[in-house]
Design a protein around this motif. Structure first.
Motif, PDB file in Angstrom:
ATOM      1  N   TYR A 182     -46.282 -43.267  57.148  1.00  0.00           N
ATOM      2  CA  TYR A 182     -45.584 -42.116  56.223  1.00  0.00           C
ATOM      3  C   TYR A 182     -45.786 -40.939  56.174  1.00  0.00           C
ATOM      4  CZ  TYR A 182     -44.929 -41.387  51.404  1.00  0.00           C
ATOM      5  OH  TYR A 182     -44.260 -40.849  49.650  1.00  0.00           O
ATOM      6  N   TYR A 183     -47.045 -40.652  56.999  1.00  0.00           N
ATOM      7  CA  TYR A 183     -47.029 -38.549  57.237  1.00  0.00           C
ATOM      8  C   TYR A 183     -45.979 -38.666  58.698  1.00  0.00           C
ATOM      9  CZ  TYR A 183     -51.092 -38.261  55.239  1.00  0.00           C
ATOM     10  OH  TYR A 183     -52.323 -38.411  53.895  1.00  0.00           O
ATOM     11  N   CYS A 184     -45.627 -39.076  59.715  1.00  0.00           N
ATOM     12  CA  CYS A 184     -44.507 -39.320  60.559  1.00  0.00           C
ATOM     13  C   CYS A 184     -43.391 -38.794  60.297  1.00  0.00           C
ATOM     14  CB  CYS A 184     -44.756 -40.373  61.890  1.00  0.00           C
ATOM     15  SG  CYS A 184     -46.558 -40.215  62.674  1.00  0.00           S
ATOM     16  N   ALA A 185     -42.687 -41.085  59.050  1.00  0.00           N
ATOM     17  CA  ALA A 185     -41.406 -39.766  58.524  1.00  0.00           C
ATOM     18  C   ALA A 185     -41.567 -38.891  57.938  1.00  0.00           C
ATOM     19  CB  ALA A 185     -41.517 -41.734  58.048  1.00  0.00           C
ATOM     20  N   LEU A 186     -41.857 -38.576  57.098  1.00  0.00           N
ATOM     21  CA  LEU A 186     -42.412 -36.944  56.296  1.00  0.00           C
ATOM     22  C   LEU A 186     -42.373 -36.114  56.927  1.00  0.00           C
ATOM     23  CD1 LEU A 186     -44.075 -37.754  53.731  1.00  0.00           C
ATOM     24  CD2 LEU A 186     -41.490 -37.918  53.415  1.00  0.00           C
ATOM     25  N   ASN A 187     -43.088 -36.112  58.272  1.00  0.00           N
ATOM     26  CA  ASN A 187     -42.464 -35.110  59.128  1.00  0.00           C
ATOM     27  C   ASN A 187     -40.827 -34.680  59.984  1.00  0.00           C
ATOM     28  OD1 ASN A 187     -45.609 -33.869  58.858  1.00  0.00           O
ATOM     29  ND2 ASN A 187     -46.272 -34.818  60.695  1.00  0.00           N
ATOM     30  N   ALA A 188     -40.586 -36.227  60.048  1.00  0.00           N
ATOM     31  CA  ALA A 188     -39.561 -36.588  60.661  1.00  0.00           C
ATOM     32  C   ALA A 188     -38.730 -36.478  60.129  1.00  0.00           C
ATOM     33  CB  ALA A 188     -38.874 -37.940  61.385  1.00  0.00           C
ATOM     34  N   LEU A 189     -38.472 -36.852  58.103  1.00  0.00           N
ATOM     35  CA  LEU A 189     -37.760 -36.286  57.719  1.00  0.00           C
ATOM     36  C   LEU A 189     -37.022 -34.664  57.441  1.00  0.00           C
ATOM     37  CD1 LEU A 189     -35.712 -37.649  55.568  1.00  0.00           C
ATOM     38  CD2 LEU A 189     -37.438 -37.470  53.688  1.00  0.00           C
ATOM     39  N   GLN A 190     -38.260 -34.006  58.121  1.00  0.00           N
ATOM     40  CA  GLN A 190     -37.699 -32.804  58.425  1.00  0.00           C
ATOM     41  C   GLN A 190     -36.735 -31.951  59.253  1.00  0.00           C
ATOM     42  OE1 GLN A 190     -38.976 -30.287  55.629  1.00  0.00           O
ATOM     43  NE2 GLN A 190     -39.390 -32.345  55.253  1.00  0.00           N
ATOM     44  N   TYR A 191     -36.734 -32.593  59.826  1.00  0.00           N
ATOM     45  CA  TYR A 191     -35.589 -32.319  60.794  1.00  0.00           C
ATOM     46  C   TYR A 191     -34.226 -33.146  60.515  1.00  0.00           C
ATOM     47  CZ  TYR A 191     -39.139 -30.459  63.869  1.00  0.00           C
ATOM     48  OH  TYR A 191     -40.366 -30.118  64.550  1.00  0.00           O
ATOM     49  N   ARG A 192     -35.010 -34.203  60.262  1.00  0.00           N
ATOM     50  CA  ARG A 192     -33.384 -34.727  60.312  1.00  0.00           C
ATOM     51  C   ARG A 192     -32.669 -35.492  58.980  1.00  0.00           C
ATOM     52  NH1 ARG A 192     -36.603 -40.617  61.640  1.00  0.00           N
ATOM     53  NH2 ARG A 192     -36.644 -41.038  63.161  1.00  0.00           N
ATOM     54  N   LYS A 193     -33.448 -34.235  57.580  1.00  0.00           N
ATOM     55  CA  LYS A 193     -32.332 -33.795  56.768  1.00  0.00           C
ATOM     56  C   LYS A 193     -31.809 -32.254  57.078  1.00  0.00           C
ATOM     57  CE  LYS A 193     -35.617 -30.142  55.016  1.00  0.00           C
ATOM     58  NZ  LYS A 193     -36.290 -29.742  53.318  1.00  0.00           N
ATOM     59  N   ARG A 194     -32.337 -31.769  58.136  1.00  0.00           N
ATOM     60  CA  ARG A 194     -30.914 -30.440  58.536  1.00  0.00           C
ATOM     61  C   ARG A 194     -29.679 -31.060  59.508  1.00  0.00           C
ATOM     62  NH1 ARG A 194     -34.591 -25.915  60.786  1.00  0.00           N
ATOM     63  NH2 ARG A 194     -35.817 -27.633  62.290  1.00  0.00           N
TER      64      ARG A 194
END
Length: 665
Positions: A182-194
């Motif tokens: 879950y943490y990895c997905a949330l961290n990656a989301l900060q890059y993917r959303k941009r």
């Protein structure tokens, strides 16, 4: 492009502290807002795509309509050949424009709408699924911890305990794995959303430029630099994402490769740190749900300065629950739960019972609270002070089997001040320093035991047997005929130590604090119940089983006595000590003082009142008129003794017994 500064630390996934939960809630809120914004953005882009598709259909229909003009047989259609030719030319132009619009619509679908749909369906749906899995794993772990915390202490079932430990370890591992994903997905989301925000607009702009390139080459050239920079930005973000993803995968593998003991409760292999001045972790707290019913809640506690803070899961910040300055902490026996301890505020009005997860946590919490209560955190070097005080406490615990002559290293008797008889309301020296009352490193005796020779001397044929209840034994009556007062209290001896003065009640309070602190630090919680008999001649500590005198104090040697100001069951007195072994005459040698601390089943004030009355009787014996006046004001028993209270030992003739109270030592 600056890197992302905020991210969830994978190392914190196992501990699951409220701080991590609070940061996690920020990421979850951010993901929720991103989902809402993505849905609205997608609707807008689909509207643009729909408009562009409609534009293609409209231009196609327009071209067809222009061609259909020729097919219409107008009655007045003569001379329309030029119009028809013109319209056919327009139809060809519109047809060419229609192909451009169709290409533009296809590019919008592929490069604008589809990436955003993919981002929503893949990334955001993954976050939602992992959140649900994380919540289920957390609930399963909480349920397992609740069941584990309820393991019985007195009737321990090894199979049940083993099964519960395995269940806790399994759910903890499951929660850890779910948290890491879950943490990895949330961290990656900060890059993917941009990337997800930039990529559709990049595709839209490129499609529009491609649409206009055939007619407006100059505009296209002006946009090339901008599009190139946007393209480089997305590539840079993608590179950062790849690097961060690899680092997270490596950290995840490292965290999952540790020994399984970190998932198993109560398997602490690290030694206890007794010099802590800060502590944080989950504890179970006992709350009253009714007059006799209680419930346990698992909350996150931490210390901040001199305060004990509590932070429920999901809360943004913690709140203060207790001021630890000058507080007291003690281990207690609490129903069927292990590792329980009680913290009481300095005023005695507030107390709480807490349960630690393991023995190591239990001992470290007790030591930490005890260190904070001494206000060590306010010193310039609190760590060094805590280490020094811990070493002093270790030196103070010296096993002594009987009251022997004080050896070298005891407090300097030159500093001892002559003690006076306790006078209610008498003036006391204001705020003495602890080292002026008790020398640092003074040994503490936690029990009174008689050597075998002394026990035999009191029980052989020629010795006397002390009877605290005034029964008709001839020898006992002969011994106590001259005593006008006999009162027996059920007490537990907590400890004794040498002190430097006998004319200050503060020395008793300081001795209480040091005895209780030493017991808590060194896990010395067992106490033996004895009978404390107060007569008009002396004070005796009697073994209730054998009726043997453990120790006797002459009233003239008791120079100070007091009850604890908050804990009503604690009391103590100071004895002016002489040489116990050499039989020197009074006045020879140096004067020394010793403080004796007890916990009574009744209020300590009653014991002090009885001692004070015994001293008054002793003084009144010197003046017959004063003795007669005192006898008028007090009731008497049938055998001519002063009647003060009912027996506190539970040995009344009618078989009544006082309720056994839990020791607070």
């Amino acid at each position: 492009m600056p890197a992302v500064h905020h991210k969830l630390l994978l190392e914190d996934a196992l501990h699951d502290s409220p701080q991590t939960r609070s940061l996690l809630s920020v990421f979850e809120e951010d993901a929720l807002n991103l989902t809402d914004y993505t849905n609205k953005l997608l609707q807008t882009m689909q509207r643009v795509f729909g408009a562009q598709s409609e534009m293609g259909l409209a231009t196609e229909q327009l071209a067809q309509q222009l061609l259909d003009y020729e097919k219409k047989n107008f009655a007045l259609g003569k001379g329309d050949e030029e119009v028809i030719t013109t319209l056919q030319s327009f139809a060809k132009t519109v047809g060419e424009l229609n192909s451009l619009h169709s290409d533009l619509a296809n590019q919008m679908a592929d490069n604008m709408v589809f990436p955003l749909i993919q981002f929503r369906e893949k990334d955001l749906t993954e976050i939602s699924t992992l959140k649900e899995i994380h919540g289920i794993a957390t609930d399963e772990h909480e349920a397992a911890m609740v069941k584990y915390s309820r393991l019985p202490k007195k009737r321990e079932n090894e199979k049940m305990k083993t099964d519960m430990i395995k269940e806790v370890a399994y759910t903890r591992r499951k929660q850890h794995q779910a948290s890491l994903q879950y943490y990895c997905a949330l961290n990656a989301l900060q890059y993917r959303k941009r990337v997800a925000m930039l990529e559709p607009m990049l595709g839209y702009t490129q499609a529009q430029i491609s649409f206009f390139k055939k007619g407006i080459e100059q505009v296209s050239k002006k946009m090339d630099n901008f599009l190139s920079s946007v393209s480089k930005m997305t590539q840079s973000i993608q590179t950062q994402l790849d690097s961060e993803a690899e680092a997270m995968r490596s950290t995840q593998r490292e965290l999952l490769s540790v020994d399984d003991s970190i998932y198993t409760p109560d398997s602490d292999a690290v030694s206890v740190n007794r010099t802590l001045i800060q502590k944080a972790g989950y504890l179970n707290i006992r709350n009253k749900t009714g007059l006799v019913t209680t419930a346990w809640d698992r909350l996150y506690f931490f210390t901040q300065g001199g305060n004990l803070m509590c932070q429920p899961r999901g809360a943004v910040a913690g709140g203060m629950v207790l001021d630890l300055d000058n507080s007291s902490v003690m281990a207690i026996e609490c129903e069927d739960r292990r590792y329980c301890f009680q913290i009481t505020s300095s005023t005695g009005k507030t107390s709480m019972i807490l349960q630690a997860e393991s023995k190591k946590e239990y001992e470290e919490w007790i030591c930490t609270v005890n260190n904070i209560s001494r206000q060590i955190y306010l010193t310039d070097n609190p760590e060094a002070v805590a280490i020094r005080l811990n070493q002093t406490a270790i030196q103070a615990v010296t096993p002594i089997t009987s009251f022997e002559k004080r050896q070298e290293g005891a407090p300097n008797p030159d500093r001892a001040k002559p003690g006076g008889v306790h006078v209610t309301g008498g003036s006391q020296k204001s705020a003495p320093e602890p080292e002026d009352l008790i020398a640092p490193g003074t040994p503490i005796q936690f029990d009174i035991t008689l050597p075998a020779s002394e026990f035999m001397d009191q029980n052989r044929g020629g010795g006397r047997r002390t009877n605290p209840f005034g029964e008709t034994d001839d020898e006992c009556l002969a011994e106590s005929d001259d005593s006008l007062l006999q009162q027996v209290f059920a007490v537990r001896f907590l400890g004794s130590m040498a002190v430097r003065c006998g004319n200050n009640q503060e020395v008793i309070y300081e001795a209480m604090r040091q005895v209780l602190a030493a017991r808590a630090i060194h896990n010395i919680f067992k106490t033996t119940e004895s009978h404390l008999m107060v007569t008009s001649n002396d004070i005796r500590l009697i073994d209730p089983q054998t009726q043997v005198n453990k120790i006797t104090f002459q009233l003239g040697d008791v120079c100070q006595f007091a009850a604890h100001q908050e804990n009503q069951r604690l009391m103590g007195f100071v004895v002016q000590a002489r040489d116990w072994g050499d039989g020197e005459e009074e006045g020879e040698g140096q004067t020394a003082f010793s403080a004796y601390i007890f916990e009574s089943n009744t209020e300590g004030e009653k014991v002090c009142y009885t001692i004070n009355l015994a001293k008054d009787i002793t003084e009144a014996k010197k003046d017959p008129e004063a003795l007669a006046q005192l006898m008028k004001n007090m009731p008497f028993t049938n055998d001519g003794k002063f009647l003060l209270l009912e027996s506190e030992t539970g040995d009344e003739p009618d078989g009544a017994s006082q309720e056994d109270l839990e020791s607070e030592a």
